[in-house]
Scaffold this motif. Sequence first.
Motif: not given
Length: 193
Positions: A7-12, A118-129, A14-24
Motif C-alpha cells: 500500500l505504501e508503494l501504491l501510494a507513491r 531506483n527511487l521507489l527501491a532506494r529505501d531497501v538499498l544498502p547505500h541509498p545516497d 500517482p506522483s510518478v504518473l503525474v511526473f510522466l504526464a508533466a514531462l510529456t
Amino acid sequence: MDVDAALELLARVPSVLVFLAALTVVAECASIAGLFDLLGTKVVALARGRIALVWVLFMTTAVLVTAFLSLDTTAVLMTTAAVVVARRLDRPVALFAFPTLWIANMASLWLPVSNLTNLLARDVLPHPDALGFLEEAWPVALTTTLVPLLVAAVVWRSSLRGTAVAPAESGSSDIRWGGHGVSPPAVRSMRRR
C-alpha cells in the motif's frame, strides 16, 4: 512483501504518473519552441558536420540526460531530438532513435534519480545516497551504457560515414542540409517579428 508495504508503494505511484504526464507536456512545449531543431543545429555545428562525431556527441548528451534527469526525460525529449537530427542529416532515423531509446534504459543505472524504479527501491538499498549507489552500480552502468552504443556503431557503421555541411561562418543559425538553407522554427518565427 506485506500488505502495508504494498500500500505504501501504491501510494507513491500517482506522483510518478503525474511526473510522466508533466514531462510529456514539457516535451511538446519544447518541440513547439524549436528546442529540438536548435539542439540539432548546435550538435552539428560543434561536430563540424562529421556524422560520426554528431552521433557520439548526441549519444553522450543522451547518457548525461538519462543519468541526471531520468530515463523518462531521455525517452520523451531526447528521442524526439534524435528524430529531428537524423532527418536533418538525411540519415536513417534508427541510427539516432534506437540507440537513444536503449540509452534511456541502460544509462538509467548510474544514479538513483536516473530511474523511477531506483527511487521507489532506494529505501531497501544498502547505500541509498547517490555516491553509495554509484559506487556499487558503476561497473554495471558502464557496461550497459557502452555495449549498446558499440553494437549500434557496428550495425549502422555505413550511416556514420560522411559529413553534413556545417552552419555558415556568418553567424547565421541556418544549416545547409543538402544545400538547402533550413532554420529552426524558433529562429524563423523571430525573423518574422
